[in-house]
Write a protein that holds these residues in place. Sequence first.
Motif, PDB file in Angstrom:
ATOM      1  N   TYR A   1       0.949  -0.958  -0.292  1.00 26.08           N
ATOM      2  CA  TYR A   1      -0.211   0.020   0.033  1.00 26.08           C
ATOM      3  C   TYR A   1       1.149   1.616  -0.099  1.00 26.08           C
ATOM      4  N   LEU A   2       1.936   1.466   0.318  1.00 24.37           N
ATOM      5  CA  LEU A   2       2.837   2.124   0.557  1.00 24.37           C
ATOM      6  C   LEU A   2       2.967   2.654  -2.003  1.00 24.37           C
ATOM      7  N   VAL A   3       3.335   1.658  -2.363  1.00 20.45           N
ATOM      8  CA  VAL A   3       3.254   1.128  -3.797  1.00 20.45           C
ATOM      9  C   VAL A   3       1.479   1.941  -4.060  1.00 20.45           C
ATOM     10  N   PHE A   4       0.872   1.718  -3.726  1.00 18.86           N
ATOM     11  CA  PHE A   4      -0.870   1.506  -4.365  1.00 18.86           C
ATOM     12  C   PHE A   4      -1.115   3.132  -3.393  1.00 18.86           C
ATOM     13  N   GLY A   5      -0.471   3.937  -2.816  1.00 16.52           N
ATOM     14  CA  GLY A   5      -0.192   5.338  -2.397  1.00 16.52           C
ATOM     15  C   GLY A   5       0.470   6.154  -3.506  1.00 16.52           C
ATOM     16  N   MET A   6       1.535   5.869  -4.077  1.00 17.89           N
ATOM     17  CA  MET A   6       1.844   6.101  -4.869  1.00 17.89           C
ATOM     18  C   MET A   6       1.422   6.645  -5.875  1.00 17.89           C
ATOM     19  N   ALA A   7       1.300   4.756  -6.263  1.00 10.86           N
ATOM     20  CA  ALA A   7       0.399   4.994  -8.251  1.00 10.86           C
ATOM     21  C   ALA A   7      -0.698   4.987  -8.470  1.00 10.86           C
ATOM     22  N   GLY A   8      -1.211   4.900  -7.542  1.00 10.26           N
ATOM     23  CA  GLY A   8      -2.498   3.962  -7.229  1.00 10.26           C
ATOM     24  C   GLY A   8      -3.470   2.499  -7.682  1.00 10.26           C
ATOM     25  N   PHE A   9      -2.155   1.883  -8.304  1.00 14.85           N
ATOM     26  CA  PHE A   9      -2.298   1.021  -8.172  1.00 14.85           C
ATOM     27  C   PHE A   9      -1.500  -0.161  -8.011  1.00 14.85           C
ATOM     28  N   GLY A  10      -1.783  -1.791  -7.635  1.00 14.80           N
ATOM     29  CA  GLY A  10      -0.280  -2.403  -7.999  1.00 14.80           C
ATOM     30  C   GLY A  10      -0.188  -2.985  -6.019  1.00 14.80           C
TER      31      GLY A  10
ATOM     32  N   LEU B   1      -2.663   2.141   6.255  1.00 18.83           N
ATOM     33  CA  LEU B   1      -3.216   3.330   6.025  1.00 18.83           C
ATOM     34  C   LEU B   1      -2.195   4.021   6.746  1.00 18.83           C
ATOM     35  N   LEU B   2      -0.764   3.525   6.615  1.00 21.00           N
ATOM     36  CA  LEU B   2       0.417   3.395   7.077  1.00 21.00           C
ATOM     37  C   LEU B   2       1.209   4.045   6.013  1.00 21.00           C
ATOM     38  N   GLY B   3       0.816   3.246   5.128  1.00 11.23           N
ATOM     39  CA  GLY B   3       1.217   2.524   3.707  1.00 11.23           C
ATOM     40  C   GLY B   3       0.824   3.646   2.781  1.00 11.23           C
ATOM     41  N   ILE B   4      -0.895   3.867   2.042  1.00 12.16           N
ATOM     42  CA  ILE B   4      -0.720   4.814   1.618  1.00 12.16           C
ATOM     43  C   ILE B   4      -0.255   6.563   2.163  1.00 12.16           C
ATOM     44  N   TYR B   5      -0.872   5.920   3.118  1.00  8.85           N
ATOM     45  CA  TYR B   5      -0.075   7.754   3.895  1.00  8.85           C
ATOM     46  C   TYR B   5       1.380   8.500   3.356  1.00  8.85           C
ATOM     47  N   LEU B   6       2.410   7.325   3.628  1.00  2.64           N
ATOM     48  CA  LEU B   6       3.507   7.403   3.025  1.00  2.64           C
ATOM     49  C   LEU B   6       4.190   7.584   1.729  1.00  2.64           C
ATOM     50  N   GLY B   7       2.878   6.735   0.929  1.00  8.20           N
ATOM     51  CA  GLY B   7       3.142   7.159  -0.245  1.00  8.20           C
ATOM     52  C   GLY B   7       2.553   7.675  -1.636  1.00  8.20           C
TER      53      GLY B   7
END
Length: 250
Positions: free
Chosen positions: A21-30, A209-215
């Motif tokens: 979800y770090l990747v998801f937070g950056m790219a919106g997929f994956g 939640l932490l992943g999408i925030y940092l992403g």
Amino acid sequence: MLHVLTWPDLFICIFAVFFAYLVFGMAGFGSALIASPILALYIPVVKIVPLLALIDLTAAVINVARDGRRAEFSELRLIIPLMIIGSLIGAAILLMARPDVLVLVLGLFVVFYSLYSLFSGKTYRQFPAKAAIPFGLGGGVFRALFGSGGFLYAIYLTGRILDKEAFRITQTTLIGFSTLTRVIIFVVLGIYQDSSFLLLILAFIPAMLLGIYLGRQMTLKISRETFLKFINIIVLVSGLMLIYRYIFTL
């Protein structure tokens, strides 16, 4: 579900979800691309798709609620109807034929496209609006067949949207809408009635939640050129995974 995981196993799964979800937070997929291979070592494969579908939907709702006004609604109006039609076509193909060769064709296309994008030196490639037809239909078809289609939307949107934040939230919204239909199906089938399964999902929510925030924070700090390279690398890995799936399911 939780009782079959040791604490070390659970921590590994939580870290896999965080990174996905770090990747998801950056790219919106994956997210599924990153998390599925690791989770499959500890969780039954039949549980992974509904697990990630519900977490994906939650992540998409959070992103849309916070940044939805930045989405390109003109693109959503083009893609979503085509996505629905493509999903119906994909379901029909799944019922009538073995679509294995489609995995190879799509994988090769995605790999060659991403390599071209990475090494051509072009930072932006404008697509006409009518390009939504093949990418929208194709994304729906392959989402229905294999649970993978987000990278096709990403290829299209990188050729339509210049602003990386607008791209990210538009892509997230598409993934959320696509995932919603699967979550509804899983609810009807009673997949989420297993309390231990829901507890496992809840255990992953903080990592998501932490992943999408940092992403999101990382996306805001990098240039568009770096962001596009990141997107193309994820697309490339997606294509390689499709080819791998074709080779090892023969």
